[in-house]
Design a protein around this motif. Sequence first.
Motif, PDB file in Angstrom:
ATOM      1  N   HIS A  33       0.789  -1.229   0.000  1.00  0.00           N
ATOM      2  CA  HIS A  33       0.000   0.000   0.000  1.00  0.00           C
ATOM      3  C   HIS A  33       0.825   1.284   0.000  1.00  0.00           C
ATOM      4  CE1 HIS A  33       0.878   0.614   4.241  1.00  0.00           C
ATOM      5  NE2 HIS A  33       0.264  -0.497   4.591  1.00  0.00           N
ATOM      6  N   GLY A  34       2.099   1.183  -0.349  1.00  0.00           N
ATOM      7  CA  GLY A  34       2.878   2.399  -0.570  1.00  0.00           C
ATOM      8  C   GLY A  34       3.966   2.666   0.444  1.00  0.00           C
ATOM      9  N   ASP A  35       4.727   3.724   0.167  1.00  0.00           N
ATOM     10  CA  ASP A  35       5.889   4.121   0.958  1.00  0.00           C
ATOM     11  C   ASP A  35       6.949   3.027   0.986  1.00  0.00           C
ATOM     12  OD1 ASP A  35       4.746   6.569   1.352  1.00  0.00           O
ATOM     13  OD2 ASP A  35       4.716   6.481   3.533  1.00  0.00           O
ATOM     14  N   ILE A  36       7.273   2.548  -0.194  1.00  0.00           N
ATOM     15  CA  ILE A  36       8.420   1.639  -0.350  1.00  0.00           C
ATOM     16  C   ILE A  36       9.713   2.433  -0.178  1.00  0.00           C
ATOM     17  CG2 ILE A  36       9.631   0.097  -1.959  1.00  0.00           C
ATOM     18  CD1 ILE A  36       6.886  -0.278  -3.362  1.00  0.00           C
ATOM     19  N   VAL A  37       9.672   3.687  -0.564  1.00  0.00           N
ATOM     20  CA  VAL A  37      10.875   4.514  -0.691  1.00  0.00           C
ATOM     21  C   VAL A  37      11.171   5.324   0.567  1.00  0.00           C
ATOM     22  CG1 VAL A  37      10.422   4.674  -3.165  1.00  0.00           C
ATOM     23  CG2 VAL A  37       9.639   6.518  -1.668  1.00  0.00           C
ATOM     24  N   ASN A  38      12.421   5.858   0.595  1.00  0.00           N
ATOM     25  CA  ASN A  38      12.871   6.848   1.577  1.00  0.00           C
ATOM     26  C   ASN A  38      13.234   6.219   2.919  1.00  0.00           C
ATOM     27  OD1 ASN A  38      13.639   9.537   1.968  1.00  0.00           O
ATOM     28  ND2 ASN A  38      11.702  10.096   2.912  1.00  0.00           N
ATOM     29  N   TYR A  39      13.940   6.966   3.703  1.00  0.00           N
ATOM     30  CA  TYR A  39      14.443   6.622   5.044  1.00  0.00           C
ATOM     31  C   TYR A  39      15.548   5.561   5.013  1.00  0.00           C
ATOM     32  CZ  TYR A  39      10.714   9.363   7.235  1.00  0.00           C
ATOM     33  OH  TYR A  39       9.889  10.379   7.631  1.00  0.00           O
ATOM     34  N   SER A  51       9.602  -5.755  -7.851  1.00  0.00           N
ATOM     35  CA  SER A  51       9.262  -5.883  -9.270  1.00  0.00           C
ATOM     36  C   SER A  51       9.465  -7.305  -9.780  1.00  0.00           C
ATOM     37  CB  SER A  51      10.104  -4.910 -10.108  1.00  0.00           C
ATOM     38  OG  SER A  51      11.458  -5.339 -10.187  1.00  0.00           O
ATOM     39  N   GLN A  52      10.263  -8.074  -9.048  1.00  0.00           N
ATOM     40  CA  GLN A  52      10.552  -9.454  -9.457  1.00  0.00           C
ATOM     41  C   GLN A  52       9.579 -10.466  -8.850  1.00  0.00           C
ATOM     42  OE1 GLN A  52      14.630  -9.941  -8.237  1.00  0.00           O
ATOM     43  NE2 GLN A  52      15.418  -8.500  -9.757  1.00  0.00           N
ATOM     44  N   GLN A  53       8.714  -9.996  -7.952  1.00  0.00           N
ATOM     45  CA  GLN A  53       7.750 -10.896  -7.318  1.00  0.00           C
ATOM     46  C   GLN A  53       6.473 -10.968  -8.164  1.00  0.00           C
ATOM     47  OE1 GLN A  53       9.267 -12.420  -4.736  1.00  0.00           O
ATOM     48  NE2 GLN A  53      10.897 -10.948  -5.237  1.00  0.00           N
ATOM     49  N   GLU A  54       5.862 -12.131  -8.185  1.00  0.00           N
ATOM     50  CA  GLU A  54       4.668 -12.323  -9.002  1.00  0.00           C
ATOM     51  C   GLU A  54       3.402 -11.958  -8.229  1.00  0.00           C
ATOM     52  OE1 GLU A  54       4.745 -16.357 -10.312  1.00  0.00           O
ATOM     53  OE2 GLU A  54       6.395 -16.034 -11.721  1.00  0.00           O
ATOM     54  N   ASN A  55       2.376 -11.600  -8.994  1.00  0.00           N
ATOM     55  CA  ASN A  55       1.023 -11.367  -8.461  1.00  0.00           C
ATOM     56  C   ASN A  55       0.968 -10.233  -7.448  1.00  0.00           C
ATOM     57  OD1 ASN A  55       0.052 -13.617  -9.975  1.00  0.00           O
ATOM     58  ND2 ASN A  55       0.824 -14.984  -8.366  1.00  0.00           N
ATOM     59  N   GLY A  56       1.614  -9.134  -7.796  1.00  0.00           N
ATOM     60  CA  GLY A  56       1.633  -7.987  -6.899  1.00  0.00           C
ATOM     61  C   GLY A  56       0.815  -6.807  -7.396  1.00  0.00           C
ATOM     62  N   VAL A  57       0.248  -6.071  -6.461  1.00  0.00           N
ATOM     63  CA  VAL A  57      -0.449  -4.816  -6.735  1.00  0.00           C
ATOM     64  C   VAL A  57       0.235  -3.740  -5.897  1.00  0.00           C
ATOM     65  CG1 VAL A  57      -2.622  -3.546  -6.510  1.00  0.00           C
ATOM     66  CG2 VAL A  57      -2.654  -5.955  -7.181  1.00  0.00           C
ATOM     67  N   PHE A  58       0.488  -2.582  -6.509  1.00  0.00           N
ATOM     68  CA  PHE A  58       1.228  -1.529  -5.830  1.00  0.00           C
ATOM     69  C   PHE A  58       0.411  -0.250  -5.757  1.00  0.00           C
ATOM     70  CE2 PHE A  58       4.278  -4.415  -7.726  1.00  0.00           C
ATOM     71  CZ  PHE A  58       5.134  -4.671  -6.671  1.00  0.00           C
ATOM     72  N   LEU A  59       0.343   0.306  -4.555  1.00  0.00           N
ATOM     73  CA  LEU A  59      -0.357   1.562  -4.330  1.00  0.00           C
ATOM     74  C   LEU A  59       0.658   2.661  -4.013  1.00  0.00           C
ATOM     75  CD1 LEU A  59      -3.337   0.314  -2.119  1.00  0.00           C
ATOM     76  CD2 LEU A  59      -3.071   0.239  -4.609  1.00  0.00           C
ATOM     77  N   LYS A  60       0.267   3.871  -4.258  1.00  0.00           N
ATOM     78  CA  LYS A  60       1.159   5.016  -4.093  1.00  0.00           C
ATOM     79  C   LYS A  60       0.982   5.625  -2.706  1.00  0.00           C
ATOM     80  CE  LYS A  60       1.516   7.413  -7.795  1.00  0.00           C
ATOM     81  NZ  LYS A  60       1.116   8.332  -8.893  1.00  0.00           N
ATOM     82  N   GLY A  61       2.087   5.756  -1.983  1.00  0.00           N
ATOM     83  CA  GLY A  61       2.073   6.430  -0.694  1.00  0.00           C
ATOM     84  C   GLY A  61       2.531   7.867  -0.822  1.00  0.00           C
ATOM     85  N   GLY A 108     -12.020  -8.690  -2.039  1.00  0.00           N
ATOM     86  CA  GLY A 108     -13.173  -9.138  -1.264  1.00  0.00           C
ATOM     87  C   GLY A 108     -14.035  -7.946  -0.914  1.00  0.00           C
ATOM     88  N   ASN A 109     -14.352  -7.794   0.361  1.00  0.00           N
ATOM     89  CA  ASN A 109     -15.147  -6.635   0.778  1.00  0.00           C
ATOM     90  C   ASN A 109     -14.290  -5.585   1.480  1.00  0.00           C
ATOM     91  OD1 ASN A 109     -14.651  -7.952   3.155  1.00  0.00           O
ATOM     92  ND2 ASN A 109     -16.752  -7.834   3.935  1.00  0.00           N
ATOM     93  N   PHE A 110     -12.993  -5.554   1.123  1.00  0.00           N
ATOM     94  CA  PHE A 110     -12.077  -4.576   1.705  1.00  0.00           C
ATOM     95  C   PHE A 110     -11.519  -3.636   0.636  1.00  0.00           C
ATOM     96  CE2 PHE A 110     -11.932  -7.676   5.108  1.00  0.00           C
ATOM     97  CZ  PHE A 110     -11.829  -6.877   6.244  1.00  0.00           C
ATOM     98  N   LYS A 111     -11.406  -2.375   1.010  1.00  0.00           N
ATOM     99  CA  LYS A 111     -10.711  -1.383   0.205  1.00  0.00           C
ATOM    100  C   LYS A 111      -9.356  -1.118   0.856  1.00  0.00           C
ATOM    101  CE  LYS A 111     -10.977   3.458  -1.281  1.00  0.00           C
ATOM    102  NZ  LYS A 111     -11.802   4.704  -1.243  1.00  0.00           N
ATOM    103  N   ILE A 112      -8.302  -1.164   0.062  1.00  0.00           N
ATOM    104  CA  ILE A 112      -6.958  -0.909   0.567  1.00  0.00           C
ATOM    105  C   ILE A 112      -6.466   0.414  -0.009  1.00  0.00           C
ATOM    106  CG2 ILE A 112      -4.607  -1.794   0.787  1.00  0.00           C
ATOM    107  CD1 ILE A 112      -5.698  -4.569   0.095  1.00  0.00           C
ATOM    108  N   THR A 113      -5.936   1.265   0.838  1.00  0.00           N
ATOM    109  CA  THR A 113      -5.371   2.541   0.415  1.00  0.00           C
ATOM    110  C   THR A 113      -4.272   2.921   1.394  1.00  0.00           C
ATOM    111  OG1 THR A 113      -5.919   4.827  -0.221  1.00  0.00           O
ATOM    112  CG2 THR A 113      -7.035   3.927   1.722  1.00  0.00           C
ATOM    113  N   HIS A 114      -3.391   3.837   0.995  1.00  0.00           N
ATOM    114  CA  HIS A 114      -2.290   4.172   1.906  1.00  0.00           C
ATOM    115  C   HIS A 114      -2.797   4.907   3.140  1.00  0.00           C
ATOM    116  CE1 HIS A 114       1.801   4.796   3.177  1.00  0.00           C
ATOM    117  NE2 HIS A 114       1.551   6.090   3.355  1.00  0.00           N
ATOM    118  N   ILE A 137      -8.429  -0.980   4.757  1.00  0.00           N
ATOM    119  CA  ILE A 137      -7.085  -1.284   5.237  1.00  0.00           C
ATOM    120  C   ILE A 137      -6.173  -0.139   4.829  1.00  0.00           C
ATOM    121  CG2 ILE A 137      -5.116  -2.848   5.094  1.00  0.00           C
ATOM    122  CD1 ILE A 137      -7.096  -5.092   4.392  1.00  0.00           C
ATOM    123  N   VAL A 138      -5.449   0.419   5.807  1.00  0.00           N
ATOM    124  CA  VAL A 138      -4.549   1.530   5.553  1.00  0.00           C
ATOM    125  C   VAL A 138      -3.182   1.250   6.168  1.00  0.00           C
ATOM    126  CG1 VAL A 138      -6.425   3.225   5.474  1.00  0.00           C
ATOM    127  CG2 VAL A 138      -5.274   2.750   7.665  1.00  0.00           C
ATOM    128  N   GLY A 139      -2.286   2.198   6.003  1.00  0.00           N
ATOM    129  CA  GLY A 139      -0.983   2.191   6.649  1.00  0.00           C
ATOM    130  C   GLY A 139      -0.705   3.592   7.158  1.00  0.00           C
TER     131      GLY A 139
END
Length: 219
Positions: A33-39, A51-61, A108-114, A137-139
């Motif tokens: 759900h985002g914030d892969i970068v920084n720190y 990027s090398q893992q299969e079946n992934g969805v990426f959201l922007k943090g 399912g019945n969940f929305k995921i966002t950062h 579901i958030v972070g």
Amino acid sequence: MRVLVFGDVHGNLIALEKLFKIEKDSYDQFVCHGDIVNYGPWTNECLEFLSQQENGVFLKGNHEEYYLEKYYPGSNEVAKSFFDFCIPQFDDKFIPTISKFEKNHSIGNFKITHSIEGLYIFKDTNIENLNFEDNTIVGHSHQQFHRVNNGKNLYNTGSLGQNRALLDVANYLIVDTEKNTVELKSFIFDIQKVISKMELSTYPSICLNYYKSKNTINK
């Protein structure tokens, strides 16, 4: 379907690799759900690994937004110091990658966002007036929890790479869409490997002291 949900990796390759080792073959899809970068010292390596893992969805943090704009809009001195040090290390070849990250994703019945409206939501935050009509579901706040408001579930995955309470504890979730269950999970990793890499990379003292001052499970 079992979905691995995590985020707030923040350049922590040690925790990221351990997550996929622990959960290998246990999920059908993953959502970051985002914030892969920084720190942390491995922003580029984390992006490459994922990027090398299969079946992934990426959201922007928010930190992907900062990297795309190459500007940190806040006034926090520690956060600004991290950004000023880390952004020159960022490989621009990943700009098209993070530009394509989605804002949200439903399983399912969940929305995921950062985050919800960019807010930091904690265990004790008043959520009665928050605008979430779905199970969500958030972070973003780096604090893992499950709360309920008006019959709707709100989960925070916690942070995989920069737990602000116990720095060497990585948090994430497993969602089972068939059983309609959410499992809050965590593991311990070697934070000293992260700090040692930061020292070798000559991070500013203000950044190193931030990590060294945090509590750990063994402190």
